[in-house]
Design an enzyme around this catalytic site. Structure first.
Site, mmCIF file in Angstrom:
data_model
loop_
_atom_site.group_PDB
_atom_site.id
_atom_site.type_symbol
_atom_site.label_atom_id
_atom_site.label_comp_id
_atom_site.label_asym_id
_atom_site.label_seq_id
_atom_site.Cartn_x
_atom_site.Cartn_y
_atom_site.Cartn_z
ATOM 1 N N GLU A 153 4.519 51.294 34.172
ATOM 2 C CA GLU A 153 5.857 51.928 33.300
ATOM 3 C C GLU A 153 5.197 53.012 33.722
ATOM 4 O OE1 GLU A 153 8.133 50.799 29.602
ATOM 5 O OE2 GLU A 153 8.934 52.820 30.263
ATOM 6 N N LYS A 209 -0.326 52.150 25.789
ATOM 7 C CA LYS A 209 -0.656 53.648 26.163
ATOM 8 C C LYS A 209 0.204 54.393 24.926
ATOM 9 C CE LYS A 209 2.218 51.972 29.896
ATOM 10 N NZ LYS A 209 2.545 52.182 30.459
ATOM 11 N N ARG A 241 -3.550 38.556 27.995
ATOM 12 C CA ARG A 241 -3.956 40.205 27.970
ATOM 13 C C ARG A 241 -5.061 40.612 27.733
ATOM 14 N NH1 ARG A 241 0.863 43.531 26.950
ATOM 15 N NH2 ARG A 241 -0.357 45.901 26.841
HETATM 16 P P1 ATP Z 1 0.814 48.899 27.125
HETATM 17 O O1 ATP Z 1 1.304 48.553 26.593
HETATM 18 O O2 ATP Z 1 -0.467 49.857 27.187
HETATM 19 O O3 ATP Z 1 2.115 50.456 27.073
HETATM 20 P P2 ATP Z 1 2.576 47.866 30.016
HETATM 21 O O4 ATP Z 1 1.858 46.590 29.454
HETATM 22 O O5 ATP Z 1 3.485 48.095 28.637
HETATM 23 O O6 ATP Z 1 1.087 48.415 28.450
HETATM 24 P P3 ATP Z 1 3.283 48.331 31.020
HETATM 25 O O7 ATP Z 1 2.761 49.403 32.410
HETATM 26 O O8 ATP Z 1 4.220 47.776 31.683
HETATM 27 O O9 ATP Z 1 1.902 48.578 30.347
HETATM 28 O O10 ATP Z 1 2.404 47.147 33.022
HETATM 29 C C1 ATP Z 1 1.854 47.106 33.881
HETATM 30 C C2 ATP Z 1 1.800 45.669 33.758
HETATM 31 O O11 ATP Z 1 -0.047 45.267 33.248
HETATM 32 C C3 ATP Z 1 2.597 44.523 33.112
HETATM 33 O O12 ATP Z 1 2.328 43.459 34.097
HETATM 34 C C4 ATP Z 1 1.403 44.750 32.179
HETATM 35 O O13 ATP Z 1 1.560 43.170 31.403
HETATM 36 C C5 ATP Z 1 0.371 45.154 32.277
HETATM 37 N N1 ATP Z 1 -0.858 45.180 31.364
HETATM 38 C C6 ATP Z 1 -0.797 45.948 30.497
HETATM 39 N N2 ATP Z 1 -1.234 45.765 29.560
HETATM 40 C C7 ATP Z 1 -3.244 45.092 29.567
HETATM 41 C C8 ATP Z 1 -3.564 44.204 29.171
HETATM 42 N N3 ATP Z 1 -3.896 44.948 28.360
HETATM 43 N N4 ATP Z 1 -4.586 43.269 29.631
HETATM 44 C C9 ATP Z 1 -3.520 42.403 30.797
HETATM 45 N N5 ATP Z 1 -2.296 42.997 31.303
HETATM 46 C C10 ATP Z 1 -1.766 44.274 30.446
HETATM 47 MG MG MG Z 2 5.613 48.157 29.372
#
Ligand code: ATP
Ligand code: MG
Length: 571
Positions: A42, A278, A268
């Site tokens: 995102e 983020k 994760r």
């Molecule tokens: P954040 O929690 O930092 O805002 P998010 O999951 O909302 O991260 P996205 O942009 O939605 O961020 O993430 C894109 C992909 O990265 C998603 O498929 C998410 O599952 C994966 N992802 C994000 N953070 C991690 C992490 N710490 N470990 C593994 N996968 C992750």
């Molecule tokens: Mg997300």
């Protein structure tokens, strides 16, 4: 540059459950077409080290099985998304070494089709327009032990629903006034199936579609349908989506989609001494605790790039850690170990003095210059050698001298002989101090018979010091980094103690040294290039650096804490 050390290394070794899953499907004849994966960020912030796991996983699984991996932006919330983030994410994924070819997508490109499927659901009696506010809705949701209650608007006719939904699209209602909800089962033990919201009204300009839309699909609706549109076969996402899988499946089952993707979850990845969300990283930027998303102390990919971490180190780190189903927290020293391993192979060695102490070689006349040959990288014979100039006035590190050394101190001291790396043996003959008693200069003599660093009579010295020639060295600013937070799990501590996260920031996370000296071969060092400063660590040229005003970031020290931790746990 030498070839990446990781070109042929498999992701996560033999225990990778995603590979096993795909291999099983292929063996069972379930794949007629290629394996298609996607990385779906995102654009509401910069990518961080946690994202490196899904990036490497998705791209490498697609490559291993001869398929393809898409990059798709999940841009369904114009309130928090921005084109700045889109550009940064593209740059970061490319930097990590992955290529999506022509398969760059945006969920917003699919908005018209998604909207069509929403109308399809209404037509099938599987969705309704609900007038409950976001405050009222939870009162109907029930809990894990208690079924929910149906919304009073649940039984609207198809015609009324369609009319209201079209008017929502047309902008007739204000944000929060109405939502489109799936009509599934308010008593379902699976909470996400209790009539989840599919569309909400948002009145904000979108970075791609402008003001064309004022209804936006929720993640749980947009994501599976975007996967289906793009022919994604394996929708790999992190563990927090396990509970959403029934809704993912419901969505692709009930909309007339062109393909049937399936979701598989992995754990994760978190790191000690930092935060990886983020939202929290954005706060650190906005509150001014760091200078920006790419501040070298941040765990973002743009920050570690600026700090000098090579992308191969991140790929190797992820491969070695492997894929886990459960969330894991990795010790920061393990990441640093991977960084050091890669830089050890690739970074040229140079000499730099960060805390200079002047040394005068009494038996070398002023104006005379000696040239010594230095090895660029002992790990890489192809890297060759260079010349380092030596002259009457040198700088050494202030803590490489003690006037009154304790027993185990082997570096320079009055009357003692040491080796100056690549150059010769020198003996300290005197110490000059200022009025306050601070040492301002050492007097030494060199032994011309030891050119290159070895004595023909075979006599040994206890230590070898790095140095630079004062007349030839170039001034530099060097930024020394430590962990951003001073506790292992800052978020957990902040929550447990009810204290603000910022109070766990490490006050020493950045120390700037302005009066450093580097050897003249670094005169034209370009931003991004990485070096080992002998005995000090790995350093990279910062983008702010200019010829004549060099700036270096310390990437990692030379101390391998990870090797130590491993030895300890082996005992
Ligand atoms: P954040 O929690 O930092 O805002 P998010 O999951 O909302 O991260 P996205 O942009 O939605 O961020 O993430 C894109 C992909 O990265 C998603 O498929 C998410 O599952 C994966 N992802 C994000 N953070 C991690 C992490 N710490 N470990 C593994 N996968 C992750
Ligand atoms: Mg997300």
């Amino acid at each position: 540059m030498s070839a990446p050390s990781d070109a042929s290394r498999p992701y996560g070794g033999p225990g990778n459950f995603v590979r096993e899953l795909i291999e099983g499907e292929i063996a069972a004849g379930k794949h007629s077409g290629p394996v298609v994966t996607r990385f779906p960020p995102e654009p509401n912030g910069y990518l961080h080290l946690g994202h490196a796991r899904p990036i490497t996983l998705n791209f490498e699984m697609a490559r291993e099985f001869g398929g393809r991996c898409h990059l798709r932006f999940d841009d369904t919330n114009p309130l928090s998304e921005d084109v700045e983030y889109v550009d940064a994410i593209l740059a970061d994924v490319r930097w990590l070494g992955f290529d999506w070819g022509e398969h760059l997508y945006f969920a917003s490109d699919h908005f018209e089709r998604l909207y069509g499927w929403a109308e399809e659901l209404i037509g099938k009696g599987l969705a309704f327009v609900c007038d409950l506010s976001s405050d009222e809705m939870p009162l109907y949701q029930g809990s894990l032990n208690e079924p929910g209650r149906p919304s009073p608007y649940r039984d609207r006719s198809r015609e009324e629903n369609l009319d209201l939904f079209r008017r929502m699209r047309a902008g007739e209602f204000e944000p929060g006034a109405r939502t489109l909800r799936a009509k599934i089962d308010m008593a379902s033990p699976v909470l996400v199936l209790r009539d989840p919201v599919l569309y909400r009204i948002v009145k904000a300009s979108h970075h791609r579609t402008g003001d064309r839309w004022c209804v936006y699909p929720m993640y749980d609706f947009a994501h599976p349908l975007s996967d289906a549109i793009e022919g994604v076969t394996h929708s790999l996402c992190s563990s927090e989506f396990v509970d959403h899988r029934p809704l993912y499946d419901w969505t692709v089952e009930n909309c007339s989609v062109p393909s049937r993707p399936r979701q598989t979850e992995f754990g994760r990845l978190n790191l000690t001494y930092t935060v990886m969300s983020k939202r929290l990283l954005k706060r650190l930027v906005e509150e001014g605790h760091v200078r920006g998303w790419d501040d070298p102390r941040m765990p973002t990919l743009s920050a570690i790039r600026r700090r000098g971490v090579p992308p191969a180190a991140i790929r190797n780190f992820n491969r070695d850690v492997g894929l886990t189903k459960r969330d894991i927290t990795i010790e920061l020293p393990r990441l640093e170990h991977a960084v050091r391993e890669e830089l050890n192979r690739t970074a040229p060695r140079v000499m730099a003095v960060l805390n200079p102490l002047r040394v005068v070689i009494e038996n070398l006349p002023e104006g005379e210059r000696l040239d010594f040959e230095a090895v660029n990288n002992p790990e890489d014979p192809g890297a060759g050698t260079r010349t380092v100039p030596f002259s009457r006035v040198l700088y050494i590190e202030r803590d490489d001298f003690l006037e009154d050394p304790p027993k185990k101190y082997f570096r320079l001291a009055p009357g003692r002989e040491v080796r100056l790396r690549y150059a010769c043996l020198v003996t300290c003959t005197g110490v000059v101090k200022d009025a306050s008693g601070k040492i301002t200069e050492l007097r030494c003599t060199w032994d011309p018979a030891t050119r290159g660093g070895n004595a023909p009579d075979g006599r040994k010295v206890a230590s070898t010091l790095h140095w630079v020639s004062a007349t030839h060295a170039i001034p530099a600013e060097v930024r020394l980094y430590e962990t951003l937070f001073r506790v292992e799990d800052p978020m957990a501590e902040a929550e447990a103690k009810g204290i603000d996260l910022a109070s766990f920031l490490n006050p020493n996370s950045e120390r700037v040294r302005r009066e450093c000296w580097v050897e003249p071969s670094l005169r034209d060092a370009q931003p991004g290039s990485a070096f080992q400063f002998e005995r000090l660590g790995y350093f990279a040229v910062d983008p702010e650096s200019k010829p004549g005003a060099l700036v270096f970031n310390r990437t990692v020290t030379l101390r391998d804490e990870w090797a130590k931790l491993q030895k300890r746990s082996a005992k």
